[in-house]
Write a protein that holds these residues in place. Structure first.
Motif, PDB file in Angstrom:
ATOM      1  N   ALA A  32      39.742  83.420  22.040  1.00  0.00           N
ATOM      2  CA  ALA A  32      38.606  84.076  22.839  1.00  0.00           C
ATOM      3  C   ALA A  32      39.168  85.363  23.113  1.00  0.00           C
ATOM      4  CB  ALA A  32      38.479  83.099  23.921  1.00  0.00           C
ATOM      5  N   PHE A  33      38.010  86.232  23.013  1.00  0.00           N
ATOM      6  CA  PHE A  33      38.405  87.903  23.048  1.00  0.00           C
ATOM      7  C   PHE A  33      37.551  88.359  24.283  1.00  0.00           C
ATOM      8  CE2 PHE A  33      39.860  87.147  18.965  1.00  0.00           C
ATOM      9  CZ  PHE A  33      41.148  87.693  18.780  1.00  0.00           C
ATOM     10  N   ASP A  34      38.302  89.332  25.047  1.00  0.00           N
ATOM     11  CA  ASP A  34      37.808  90.329  26.010  1.00  0.00           C
ATOM     12  C   ASP A  34      37.659  91.665  25.127  1.00  0.00           C
ATOM     13  OD1 ASP A  34      37.701  88.224  27.772  1.00  0.00           O
ATOM     14  OD2 ASP A  34      38.861  89.405  29.175  1.00  0.00           O
TER      15      ASP A  34
ATOM     16  N   GLU B  76      46.974  93.057  33.379  1.00  0.00           N
ATOM     17  CA  GLU B  76      46.665  92.954  34.702  1.00  0.00           C
ATOM     18  C   GLU B  76      45.165  91.917  34.773  1.00  0.00           C
ATOM     19  OE1 GLU B  76      46.169  96.228  37.184  1.00  0.00           O
ATOM     20  OE2 GLU B  76      47.704  97.287  36.025  1.00  0.00           O
ATOM     21  N   CYS B  77      44.437  91.960  33.665  1.00  0.00           N
ATOM     22  CA  CYS B  77      43.056  91.429  33.887  1.00  0.00           C
ATOM     23  C   CYS B  77      43.114  90.117  32.988  1.00  0.00           C
ATOM     24  CB  CYS B  77      42.139  92.253  33.542  1.00  0.00           C
ATOM     25  SG  CYS B  77      42.019  93.822  34.556  1.00  0.00           S
ATOM     26  N   LEU B  78      43.731  90.093  31.964  1.00  0.00           N
ATOM     27  CA  LEU B  78      43.560  89.081  30.624  1.00  0.00           C
ATOM     28  C   LEU B  78      43.845  87.434  31.474  1.00  0.00           C
ATOM     29  CD1 LEU B  78      42.340  89.110  27.897  1.00  0.00           C
ATOM     30  CD2 LEU B  78      44.637  89.230  27.243  1.00  0.00           C
ATOM     31  N   GLU B  79      42.964  86.653  31.140  1.00  0.00           N
ATOM     32  CA  GLU B  79      43.244  85.345  31.581  1.00  0.00           C
ATOM     33  C   GLU B  79      43.706  84.684  30.732  1.00  0.00           C
ATOM     34  OE1 GLU B  79      39.057  83.814  32.130  1.00  0.00           O
ATOM     35  OE2 GLU B  79      38.680  85.372  33.491  1.00  0.00           O
ATOM     36  N   PRO B  80      44.843  83.507  31.032  1.00  0.00           N
ATOM     37  CA  PRO B  80      45.446  82.825  30.041  1.00  0.00           C
ATOM     38  C   PRO B  80      44.690  82.172  28.958  1.00  0.00           C
ATOM     39  CG  PRO B  80      45.992  82.312  32.168  1.00  0.00           C
ATOM     40  CD  PRO B  80      44.636  83.234  32.098  1.00  0.00           C
ATOM     41  N   GLY B  81      45.144  82.296  27.550  1.00  0.00           N
ATOM     42  CA  GLY B  81      44.388  81.642  26.331  1.00  0.00           C
ATOM     43  C   GLY B  81      43.353  82.602  25.941  1.00  0.00           C
ATOM     44  N   ARG B  82      43.209  84.009  26.382  1.00  0.00           N
ATOM     45  CA  ARG B  82      42.565  85.061  25.899  1.00  0.00           C
ATOM     46  C   ARG B  82      43.120  85.899  25.175  1.00  0.00           C
ATOM     47  NH1 ARG B  82      37.360  83.909  27.115  1.00  0.00           N
ATOM     48  NH2 ARG B  82      36.611  85.970  26.508  1.00  0.00           N
ATOM     49  N   LYS B  83      42.668  86.801  24.246  1.00  0.00           N
ATOM     50  CA  LYS B  83      43.199  88.368  23.741  1.00  0.00           C
ATOM     51  C   LYS B  83      42.167  89.043  23.981  1.00  0.00           C
ATOM     52  CE  LYS B  83      46.435  86.133  20.459  1.00  0.00           C
ATOM     53  NZ  LYS B  83      46.572  86.060  18.997  1.00  0.00           N
ATOM     54  N   VAL B  84      42.589  90.539  23.850  1.00  0.00           N
ATOM     55  CA  VAL B  84      41.939  91.718  23.789  1.00  0.00           C
ATOM     56  C   VAL B  84      41.346  92.210  22.348  1.00  0.00           C
ATOM     57  CG1 VAL B  84      41.734  94.115  24.414  1.00  0.00           C
ATOM     58  CG2 VAL B  84      42.981  92.717  25.932  1.00  0.00           C
ATOM     59  N   LEU B  85      40.153  92.516  22.014  1.00  0.00           N
ATOM     60  CA  LEU B  85      39.705  93.131  20.918  1.00  0.00           C
ATOM     61  C   LEU B  85      39.316  94.609  21.085  1.00  0.00           C
ATOM     62  CD1 LEU B  85      39.305  92.893  17.813  1.00  0.00           C
ATOM     63  CD2 LEU B  85      37.079  92.034  18.496  1.00  0.00           C
TER      64      LEU B  85
ATOM     65  N   LEU C 191      31.075  89.254  18.770  1.00  0.00           N
ATOM     66  CA  LEU C 191      30.604  88.361  19.894  1.00  0.00           C
ATOM     67  C   LEU C 191      30.075  86.946  19.054  1.00  0.00           C
ATOM     68  CD1 LEU C 191      28.296  90.550  21.860  1.00  0.00           C
ATOM     69  CD2 LEU C 191      30.313  89.487  22.641  1.00  0.00           C
ATOM     70  N   SER C 192      29.692  87.069  17.867  1.00  0.00           N
ATOM     71  CA  SER C 192      29.124  85.917  17.078  1.00  0.00           C
ATOM     72  C   SER C 192      30.120  84.940  16.609  1.00  0.00           C
ATOM     73  CB  SER C 192      28.154  86.309  15.900  1.00  0.00           C
ATOM     74  OG  SER C 192      29.111  86.891  14.938  1.00  0.00           O
ATOM     75  N   CYS C 193      31.412  85.568  16.582  1.00  0.00           N
ATOM     76  CA  CYS C 193      32.567  84.807  15.839  1.00  0.00           C
ATOM     77  C   CYS C 193      33.161  83.735  16.934  1.00  0.00           C
ATOM     78  CB  CYS C 193      33.771  85.642  15.713  1.00  0.00           C
ATOM     79  SG  CYS C 193      33.443  86.654  14.309  1.00  0.00           S
ATOM     80  N   ASN C 194      32.770  83.809  18.431  1.00  0.00           N
ATOM     81  CA  ASN C 194      33.228  82.745  19.353  1.00  0.00           C
ATOM     82  C   ASN C 194      32.301  82.796  20.365  1.00  0.00           C
ATOM     83  OD1 ASN C 194      34.607  81.457  21.383  1.00  0.00           O
ATOM     84  ND2 ASN C 194      36.672  81.408  20.024  1.00  0.00           N
ATOM     85  N   SER C 195      31.707  81.773  20.861  1.00  0.00           N
ATOM     86  CA  SER C 195      30.791  81.930  21.974  1.00  0.00           C
ATOM     87  C   SER C 195      31.511  82.311  23.433  1.00  0.00           C
ATOM     88  CB  SER C 195      30.200  80.399  22.117  1.00  0.00           C
ATOM     89  OG  SER C 195      30.993  79.402  22.360  1.00  0.00           O
ATOM     90  N   GLN C 196      32.895  82.006  23.333  1.00  0.00           N
ATOM     91  CA  GLN C 196      33.704  82.609  24.447  1.00  0.00           C
ATOM     92  C   GLN C 196      33.782  83.995  24.560  1.00  0.00           C
ATOM     93  OE1 GLN C 196      34.065  80.284  27.026  1.00  0.00           O
ATOM     94  NE2 GLN C 196      32.677  79.132  25.638  1.00  0.00           N
ATOM     95  N   ASN C 197      33.840  84.812  23.248  1.00  0.00           N
ATOM     96  CA  ASN C 197      33.922  86.220  23.264  1.00  0.00           C
ATOM     97  C   ASN C 197      32.869  86.916  24.232  1.00  0.00           C
ATOM     98  OD1 ASN C 197      35.945  85.536  21.339  1.00  0.00           O
ATOM     99  ND2 ASN C 197      34.852  86.734  19.724  1.00  0.00           N
ATOM    100  N   ARG C 198      33.548  88.125  24.958  1.00  0.00           N
ATOM    101  CA  ARG C 198      32.801  88.760  25.728  1.00  0.00           C
ATOM    102  C   ARG C 198      33.071  90.184  26.092  1.00  0.00           C
ATOM    103  NH1 ARG C 198      35.729  85.332  30.839  1.00  0.00           N
ATOM    104  NH2 ARG C 198      37.486  86.420  30.860  1.00  0.00           N
TER     105      ARG C 198
ATOM    106  N   CYS D 216      23.711  93.021  28.786  1.00  0.00           N
ATOM    107  CA  CYS D 216      25.127  93.387  29.393  1.00  0.00           C
ATOM    108  C   CYS D 216      25.290  94.604  30.374  1.00  0.00           C
ATOM    109  CB  CYS D 216      26.040  93.599  28.193  1.00  0.00           C
ATOM    110  SG  CYS D 216      25.933  95.045  27.286  1.00  0.00           S
ATOM    111  N   THR D 217      24.115  94.813  31.084  1.00  0.00           N
ATOM    112  CA  THR D 217      24.131  95.559  32.191  1.00  0.00           C
ATOM    113  C   THR D 217      25.129  95.741  33.088  1.00  0.00           C
ATOM    114  OG1 THR D 217      22.503  94.387  33.558  1.00  0.00           O
ATOM    115  CG2 THR D 217      21.762  96.022  32.031  1.00  0.00           C
ATOM    116  N   ASP D 218      26.434  94.473  33.145  1.00  0.00           N
ATOM    117  CA  ASP D 218      27.231  94.639  33.849  1.00  0.00           C
ATOM    118  C   ASP D 218      28.532  94.811  33.364  1.00  0.00           C
ATOM    119  OD1 ASP D 218      27.129  92.274  32.206  1.00  0.00           O
ATOM    120  OD2 ASP D 218      28.460  90.921  33.543  1.00  0.00           O
ATOM    121  N   VAL D 219      28.447  95.461  31.978  1.00  0.00           N
ATOM    122  CA  VAL D 219      29.670  95.805  31.472  1.00  0.00           C
ATOM    123  C   VAL D 219      29.752  97.391  31.732  1.00  0.00           C
ATOM    124  CG1 VAL D 219      30.654  96.558  29.248  1.00  0.00           C
ATOM    125  CG2 VAL D 219      29.577  94.429  29.551  1.00  0.00           C
ATOM    126  N   PRO D 220      30.943  97.899  32.335  1.00  0.00           N
ATOM    127  CA  PRO D 220      30.875  99.388  32.844  1.00  0.00           C
ATOM    128  C   PRO D 220      31.051 100.379  31.802  1.00  0.00           C
ATOM    129  CG  PRO D 220      32.968  98.194  33.350  1.00  0.00           C
ATOM    130  CD  PRO D 220      31.886  96.960  32.762  1.00  0.00           C
TER     131      PRO D 220
END
Length: 282
Positions: free
Chosen positions: A9-11, A102-111, A145-152, A197-201
């Motif tokens: 799962a990726f941020d 500082e922000c990444l939740e356990p079990g997730r990675k950054v893309l 985004l399509s690769c995993n429904s948890q990607n955001r 995604c208007t909440d994405v800065p």
């Protein structure tokens, strides 16, 4: 590549624009970026080129096409590119490093999606709604985004505008301002609408100051448009007048690109603003 992105799962941090976004920063840095498996980078190997428009009354001198339209997207552990003259940075990599800490939740990675390409803009239309680089950026995000429904999506970093200044040296500044604002505003609206995604800065910034001072009239017009577009969607525009060019660090004549240290600093400033925004939203 899809397997890599589907199994985690990726941020997602999106970087777009021209060469200062993808990174041409050279020289020493205060602290080296150390790659790690928690931060990956997606790239696309499409090679743009400029052609003459077929339409007789086209408003454009050139139009952009891809030499290899069936381009591949690849994913690797994010790192600064090593060239013959040393490492060159990416405007999102220090943001990603601090986000992972500082922000990444356990079990997730950054893309980190690198969709930028040097020497491009709206005037010889690579960027802009319906144009090749804009479409490629959307396709890269859509795939991730399509690769995993948890990607955001969590952030959008943009740096562009020098191309439009250089290609419009004889253009009335007010006309250039209106042109750039219309195109960037439409591109941002399309992006945020497509992905709901208007909440994405959104983060953007000024030009390398050594270059800016020799292109001030056109640069002021374009930067006014960029600043207003950022403000209108609640984004961040940062001043860069204190940051150095490659030339100021290495005396290599490259006045348009931020040095690697400056790219690190600006990327960290974007992240600091991200933290401020997140705290205000709580």
């Amino acid at each position: 590549m899809k397997t890599v992105l589907a199994n985690e799962a990726f941020d997602i941090i999106l970087v777009g624009g021209q060469s200062n976004s993808s990174g041409y920063g050279e020289g020493p840095v205060t602290k080296e970026y150390i790659p790690n498996e928690r931060i990956l980078m997606m790239e696309n190997d499409a090679v743009p080129y400029y052609d003459f428009p077929k339409e007789e009354n086209s408003p454009y001198k050139f139009i952009m096409k891809f030499l290899n339209p069936a381009a591949r997207n690849t994913v690797r552990i994010a790192d600064e590119v090593l060239c013959d003259y040393g490492k060159i940075s990416n405007l999102g990599i220090i943001f990603a490093e601090n986000y992972a800490k500082e922000c990444l939740e356990p079990g997730r990675k950054v893309l980190l999606i690198d969709s930028g390409y040097g020497g491009t803009g709206f005037t010889c239309p690579g960027w802009g709604v319906g144009n090749p680089l804009h479409n490629r950026m959307l396709e890269m995000v859509r795939l991730a985004l399509s690769c995993n429904s948890q990607n955001r999506l969590v952030a959008f970093i943009w740096h562009q505008g020098e191309h439009d200044v250089v290609e419009n040296l004889d253009t009335d500044p007010e006309k250039l301002y209106r042109f750039h604002k219309a195109n960037l505003s439409a591109a941002l609206k399309d992006f945020y609408t497509q992905f709901d995604c208007t909440d994405v800065p959104f983060f953007t910034a000024g030009f390398c100051n050594e270059w800016y001072l020799t292109h001030k009239t056109g640069a002021d017009a374009v930067l006014k448009a960029i600043r207003e577009c950022a403000e209108e969607i609640g984004g961040i525009y940062l001043d860069t007048s204190d940051l150095t060019s490659n030339n100021q660090v290495l005396s290599n004549g490259d006045v348009i690109h931020f040095s690697r240290e400056s790219q690190h600093i600006l990327s960290k400033r974007f992240f600091d603003k991200y933290i401020e925004m997140m705290k205000k939203s709580i």
